[in-house]
Write a protein that holds these residues in place. Structure first.
Motif, PDB file in Angstrom:
ATOM      1  N   THR A  89       0.827  -1.216   0.000  1.00  0.00           N
ATOM      2  CA  THR A  89       0.000   0.000   0.000  1.00  0.00           C
ATOM      3  C   THR A  89       0.853   1.256   0.000  1.00  0.00           C
ATOM      4  O   THR A  89       0.470   2.286  -0.557  1.00  0.00           O
ATOM      5  N   GLN A  90       2.012   1.174   0.622  1.00  0.00           N
ATOM      6  CA  GLN A  90       2.832   2.372   0.786  1.00  0.00           C
ATOM      7  C   GLN A  90       3.629   2.745  -0.457  1.00  0.00           C
ATOM      8  O   GLN A  90       4.071   3.878  -0.579  1.00  0.00           O
ATOM      9  N   VAL A  91       3.836   1.766  -1.355  1.00  0.00           N
ATOM     10  CA  VAL A  91       4.637   2.093  -2.550  1.00  0.00           C
ATOM     11  C   VAL A  91       3.979   1.759  -3.885  1.00  0.00           C
ATOM     12  O   VAL A  91       4.289   2.396  -4.897  1.00  0.00           O
ATOM     13  N   ASN A 184      -0.039  -9.599   5.098  1.00  0.00           N
ATOM     14  CA  ASN A 184      -0.945  -8.536   5.535  1.00  0.00           C
ATOM     15  C   ASN A 184      -0.134  -7.423   6.195  1.00  0.00           C
ATOM     16  O   ASN A 184       0.496  -7.643   7.225  1.00  0.00           O
ATOM     17  N   HIS A 185      -0.156  -6.270   5.560  1.00  0.00           N
ATOM     18  CA  HIS A 185       0.568  -5.117   6.116  1.00  0.00           C
ATOM     19  C   HIS A 185      -0.457  -3.993   6.272  1.00  0.00           C
ATOM     20  O   HIS A 185      -0.545  -3.093   5.433  1.00  0.00           O
ATOM     21  N   PHE A 186      -1.269  -4.083   7.290  1.00  0.00           N
ATOM     22  CA  PHE A 186      -2.305  -3.120   7.687  1.00  0.00           C
ATOM     23  C   PHE A 186      -3.516  -3.078   6.746  1.00  0.00           C
ATOM     24  O   PHE A 186      -4.644  -3.163   7.206  1.00  0.00           O
ATOM     25  N   ALA A 187      -3.305  -2.887   5.453  1.00  0.00           N
ATOM     26  CA  ALA A 187      -4.445  -2.670   4.555  1.00  0.00           C
ATOM     27  C   ALA A 187      -5.221  -3.967   4.320  1.00  0.00           C
ATOM     28  O   ALA A 187      -4.640  -5.055   4.246  1.00  0.00           O
ATOM     29  N   ILE A 228       2.046 -11.498   9.057  1.00  0.00           N
ATOM     30  CA  ILE A 228       1.258 -10.311   9.437  1.00  0.00           C
ATOM     31  C   ILE A 228       2.217  -9.262   9.983  1.00  0.00           C
ATOM     32  O   ILE A 228       3.128  -9.565  10.748  1.00  0.00           O
ATOM     33  N   ASN A 229       2.008  -8.012   9.571  1.00  0.00           N
ATOM     34  CA  ASN A 229       2.859  -6.928  10.048  1.00  0.00           C
ATOM     35  C   ASN A 229       2.243  -6.229  11.265  1.00  0.00           C
ATOM     36  O   ASN A 229       1.087  -5.783  11.212  1.00  0.00           O
ATOM     37  N   GLU A 230       3.001  -6.149  12.326  1.00  0.00           N
ATOM     38  CA  GLU A 230       2.720  -5.296  13.490  1.00  0.00           C
ATOM     39  C   GLU A 230       1.268  -5.344  13.983  1.00  0.00           C
ATOM     40  O   GLU A 230       0.558  -4.312  13.984  1.00  0.00           O
ATOM     41  N   PRO A 231       0.789  -6.489  14.445  1.00  0.00           N
ATOM     42  CA  PRO A 231      -0.584  -6.551  14.975  1.00  0.00           C
ATOM     43  C   PRO A 231      -0.835  -5.516  16.072  1.00  0.00           C
ATOM     44  O   PRO A 231      -1.922  -4.933  16.136  1.00  0.00           O
ATOM     45  N   TYR A 355      12.144  -2.436  14.701  1.00  0.00           N
ATOM     46  CA  TYR A 355      12.575  -1.599  15.832  1.00  0.00           C
ATOM     47  C   TYR A 355      12.880  -0.179  15.376  1.00  0.00           C
ATOM     48  O   TYR A 355      13.640   0.027  14.423  1.00  0.00           O
ATOM     49  N   TYR A 356      12.335   0.781  16.094  1.00  0.00           N
ATOM     50  CA  TYR A 356      12.555   2.186  15.758  1.00  0.00           C
ATOM     51  C   TYR A 356      13.019   3.054  16.921  1.00  0.00           C
ATOM     52  O   TYR A 356      13.864   3.919  16.752  1.00  0.00           O
ATOM     53  N   THR A 357      12.440   2.849  18.139  1.00  0.00           N
ATOM     54  CA  THR A 357      12.637   3.881  19.157  1.00  0.00           C
ATOM     55  C   THR A 357      12.385   3.374  20.578  1.00  0.00           C
ATOM     56  O   THR A 357      12.083   2.200  20.795  1.00  0.00           O
ATOM     57  N   GLY A 387       9.952  13.057  15.534  1.00  0.00           N
ATOM     58  CA  GLY A 387      10.150  13.266  16.975  1.00  0.00           C
ATOM     59  C   GLY A 387      10.395  11.984  17.752  1.00  0.00           C
ATOM     60  O   GLY A 387      10.313  11.968  18.983  1.00  0.00           O
ATOM     61  N   TRP A 388      10.708  10.878  17.065  1.00  0.00           N
ATOM     62  CA  TRP A 388      10.992   9.621  17.771  1.00  0.00           C
ATOM     63  C   TRP A 388      12.454   9.613  18.193  1.00  0.00           C
ATOM     64  O   TRP A 388      13.342   9.946  17.388  1.00  0.00           O
ATOM     65  N   GLU A 389      12.705   9.212  19.421  1.00  0.00           N
ATOM     66  CA  GLU A 389      14.096   9.141  19.879  1.00  0.00           C
ATOM     67  C   GLU A 389      14.893   8.140  19.036  1.00  0.00           C
ATOM     68  O   GLU A 389      14.417   7.049  18.715  1.00  0.00           O
ATOM     69  N   THR A 413      13.280  -6.999  10.627  1.00  0.00           N
ATOM     70  CA  THR A 413      12.425  -6.881   9.450  1.00  0.00           C
ATOM     71  C   THR A 413      12.108  -5.419   9.113  1.00  0.00           C
ATOM     72  O   THR A 413      11.621  -5.134   8.025  1.00  0.00           O
ATOM     73  N   GLU A 414      12.367  -4.509  10.058  1.00  0.00           N
ATOM     74  CA  GLU A 414      12.314  -3.057   9.779  1.00  0.00           C
ATOM     75  C   GLU A 414      13.186  -2.332  10.785  1.00  0.00           C
ATOM     76  O   GLU A 414      13.245  -2.714  11.961  1.00  0.00           O
ATOM     77  N   ASN A 415      13.806  -1.264  10.315  1.00  0.00           N
ATOM     78  CA  ASN A 415      14.558  -0.346  11.170  1.00  0.00           C
ATOM     79  C   ASN A 415      14.923   0.825  10.261  1.00  0.00           C
ATOM     80  O   ASN A 415      15.411   0.612   9.159  1.00  0.00           O
ATOM     81  N   HIS A 451      16.364  -2.665   5.951  1.00  0.00           N
ATOM     82  CA  HIS A 451      16.209  -1.252   6.319  1.00  0.00           C
ATOM     83  C   HIS A 451      14.882  -0.711   5.784  1.00  0.00           C
ATOM     84  O   HIS A 451      14.538  -0.909   4.617  1.00  0.00           O
ATOM     85  N   TRP A 452      14.169  -0.014   6.664  1.00  0.00           N
ATOM     86  CA  TRP A 452      12.934   0.664   6.266  1.00  0.00           C
ATOM     87  C   TRP A 452      13.270   2.123   6.020  1.00  0.00           C
ATOM     88  O   TRP A 452      13.668   2.818   6.925  1.00  0.00           O
ATOM     89  N   SER A 453      13.149   2.590   4.785  1.00  0.00           N
ATOM     90  CA  SER A 453      12.516   1.913   3.686  1.00  0.00           C
ATOM     91  C   SER A 453      13.403   2.065   2.449  1.00  0.00           C
ATOM     92  O   SER A 453      14.326   2.855   2.453  1.00  0.00           O
ATOM     93  N   GLU A 459       3.367   7.328   4.275  1.00  0.00           N
ATOM     94  CA  GLU A 459       3.508   6.948   5.681  1.00  0.00           C
ATOM     95  C   GLU A 459       2.135   7.055   6.381  1.00  0.00           C
ATOM     96  O   GLU A 459       1.918   7.834   7.296  1.00  0.00           O
ATOM     97  N   TRP A 460       1.188   6.282   5.880  1.00  0.00           N
ATOM     98  CA  TRP A 460      -0.134   6.152   6.489  1.00  0.00           C
ATOM     99  C   TRP A 460      -0.739   7.533   6.807  1.00  0.00           C
ATOM    100  O   TRP A 460      -0.698   8.404   5.958  1.00  0.00           O
ATOM    101  N   ALA A 461      -1.219   7.747   8.013  1.00  0.00           N
ATOM    102  CA  ALA A 461      -1.909   9.020   8.311  1.00  0.00           C
ATOM    103  C   ALA A 461      -0.975  10.223   8.234  1.00  0.00           C
ATOM    104  O   ALA A 461      -1.441  11.368   8.201  1.00  0.00           O
TER     105      ALA A 461
HETATM  106  O1  IFM Z   1       5.867   2.864   7.604  1.00  0.00           O
HETATM  107  C1  IFM Z   1       5.737   2.066   8.734  1.00  0.00           C
HETATM  108  C2  IFM Z   1       5.487   0.630   8.344  1.00  0.00           C
HETATM  109  O2  IFM Z   1       4.367   0.479   7.550  1.00  0.00           O
HETATM  110  C3  IFM Z   1       5.304  -0.221   9.579  1.00  0.00           C
HETATM  111  N1  IFM Z   1       6.367  -0.018  10.514  1.00  0.00           N
HETATM  112  C4  IFM Z   1       6.749   1.315  10.847  1.00  0.00           C
HETATM  113  C5  IFM Z   1       6.987   2.116   9.575  1.00  0.00           C
HETATM  114  C6  IFM Z   1       7.413   3.547   9.920  1.00  0.00           C
HETATM  115  O3  IFM Z   1       6.433   4.166  10.676  1.00  0.00           O
END
Ligand code: IFM
Length: 501
Positions: A89-91, A184-187, A228-231, A355-357, A387-389, A413-415, A451-453, A459-461
């Motif tokens: 959905t994002q790309v 499944n990645h949210f959508a 499934i991504n990030e339930p 992992y992000y923050t 604003g994420w640390e 799977t993401e960072n 690496h994301w992305s 970026e969703w909302a």
């Molecule tokens: O863009 C999102 C992704 O869809 C799910 N993990 C976090 C990313 C950055 O917010």
């Protein structure tokens, strides 16, 4: 809100890979002991291997030859999966039937007022994008497939879309880029959401029909899955905060969110069995099935305050561990159920961590709707554009904690980070990859880093203002430009390949 059930230590390990690794790190499964130990270790080891801007700078100046490779890159196995990630959905663009296509077109839902109908047009430009990936040295790509594109109306499969998607996977395989497929990645399809989506257990069959259709018809080209991504993120933003479709919040939203988590855990069990069974029956390569779990570090805002420590532990259990404990034990735990068995043993072969923050947690007597959990303002620390640390040490801590708890191989799977100016991404990459190197040195089987992305994306909302890409996208012209940090990552991959173990 219901209170946290006390977590028992995970009982068993069935994965062959993890069993092989059992001897590498002794088993310490009790939750508190594991996290205490990880924290202690990380603090100690952190002193020994400080990741400074200076050291990142010296890495930048290295020539790229194997001899010049910084020492942290030399611990990576040559088989390591150096990857990047996106979601459909994002790309992709061009899918009119997802809940996000509907939601993003309604005014007020997306920060910059834009929708996800075109995004990066990756669906049509995949060949160009994969060539770029190849030129950057990636050997792995985490990508998604949107159900709403494959089944725009109930029971109506779009065979042309399936063939197109097979073309994408074939192209990756030809280039030696190993696909890791998210189902499944949210959508979700709008029609499925209107039937109640993930909140209704009866709806799982339709999702499983879609997933089986994909695995049956593409399993010859892909054998690695992040189901499934990030339930946890999905249930929170969609059903508790009301920020994502279906935009529900309040007490009824909370109970729906718990149902969503429960149904996603049930789906994980079904997906795990279906994927293994389909690959065996059709003679496809033996699959590796994981999921992508969003994890954060939850530290007490005031480390000496017992209530802060208690609330931080609660947040950690609920956000990080409750769902994965359930799929690891095959029993519904915490707010998901009463320990009912739904699967015979673990329903994942590897641990996928997004992992992000880090969040600093404080006890707040007025935050009763949030179990008295309050998040401190981020304060004077390095942050990304949202604003994420930026807290690299946290990656070491979560890898440690999850590996100690579940004894399975790990993939990041993401960072990544939102950083439009690209002023922080290279240092971010170096400092986080150094944390993976520390884990590898300690014998933890980390198999890959995605690496994301790859591209700036939807970026969703937040819309298009948060720029996460290693590659800059001009959304008017669809021009791609590799950022300096993308080139730095390319060089790191080349060095690690030449000099790795
Ligand atoms: O863009 C999102 C992704 O869809 C799910 N993990 C976090 C990313 C950055 O917010």
């Amino acid at each position: 809100m219901a209170s946290t059930g006390k977590k028992k230590a995970p009982k068993r390990v069935t994965s062959k890979k993890s069993a092989a690794k059992k001897s590498a790190t002794p088993r310490k499964s009790a939750k508190k002991a594991a996290s205490k130990k990880a924290t202690k270790k990380s603090a100690g080891a952190g002193k020994a291997r400080v990741v400074s801007k200076k050291s990142a700078g010296s890495n930048r100046k290295s020539s790229g030859s194997a001899s010049a490779a910084p020492s942290y890159l030399r611990v990576f196995p040559r088989t390591f999966l150096w990857g990047t990630a996106t979601s459909a959905t994002q790309v992709d663009g061009g899918d009119l039937h997802s809940d996000w296509a509907h939601f993003s077109q309604k005014s007020g839902n997306i920060a910059d007022g834009k929708d996800c109908l075109t995004t990066c047009d990756h669906w049509n430009r995949y060949e160009e994008d994969f060539k770029l990936m190849k030129s950057m040295g990636f050997n792995a790509y985490r990508l998604g497939v949107d159900w709403s594109r494959m089944e725009p109306r109930p029971g109506e499969n779009d065979h042309a879309a399936l063939n197109h998607f097979r073309g994408m996977l074939e192209s990756l395989n030809k280039k030696g880029i190993r696909p890791l497929l998210t189902l499944n990645h949210f959508a979700v399809p709008q029609w499925w959401l209107e039937r109640g989506g993930w909140a209704q257990e009866k709806n799982l069959q339709a999702f499983m029909d879609f997933a089986s259709y994909i695995v049956e018809n593409t399993g010859d080209l892909v054998s690695e899955y992040t189901t499934i991504n990030e339930p946890n993120v999905y249930s929170m933003f969609s059903y508790m905060e009301g920020l994502w479709p279906p935009g529900i919040s309040g007490l009824s939203g909370y109970f729906k969110a718990m149902k969503v988590l429960r149904n996603m855990a049930l789906a994980q069990g079904k997906l795990y069995d279906m994927i293994h069974e389909t690959h065996a029956r059709k003679g496809f390569a033996s699959p590796s099935v994981g999921m992508a779990k969003h994890v954060r570090i939850f530290d007490p805002a005031r480390p000496d305050n017992r209530m802060d420590r208690d609330r931080a532990a609660e947040a950690e259990y609920r956000f990080n561990l409750m769902w994965t404990d359930s799929i690891h034990d095959g029993r519904l735990q915490g707010s998901l159920g009463k320990n009912e068995k739904f699967h015979d043993g673990p329903c994942w072969d590897f641990i996928g961590l997004n992992y992000y923050t880090r969040d600093k947690i404080r006890f707040s007597p007025t935050a009763f709707a949030r179990l008295f959990i309050e998040q401190d303002p981020v304060g004077d620390v390095p942050t990304n554009d949202l604003g994420w640390e930026i807290y690299p040490e946290g990656l070491y801590r979560v890898i440690h904690e999850f590996h100690e708890r579940y004894r399975l191989p790990v993939r990041i799977t993401e960072n990544g980070l939102a950083n439009a100016a690209d002023s922080k991404r290279e240092h971010f990459l170096v400092s986080h990859i150094q944390q993976i190197a520390r884990c590898l040195e300690e014998g933890i089987p980390v198999e890959g880093y995605y690496h994301w992305s790859f591209l700036d994306n939807f970026e969703w909302a937040e819309g298009y203002t948060a720029r996460f890409g290693l590659v800059d996208v001009d959304f008017q012209s669809q021009q791609r430009t590799i950022r300096n940090s993308g080139s730095a990552y390319k060089k790191m991959i080349a060095q690690a390949r030449k000099s790795g173990r």
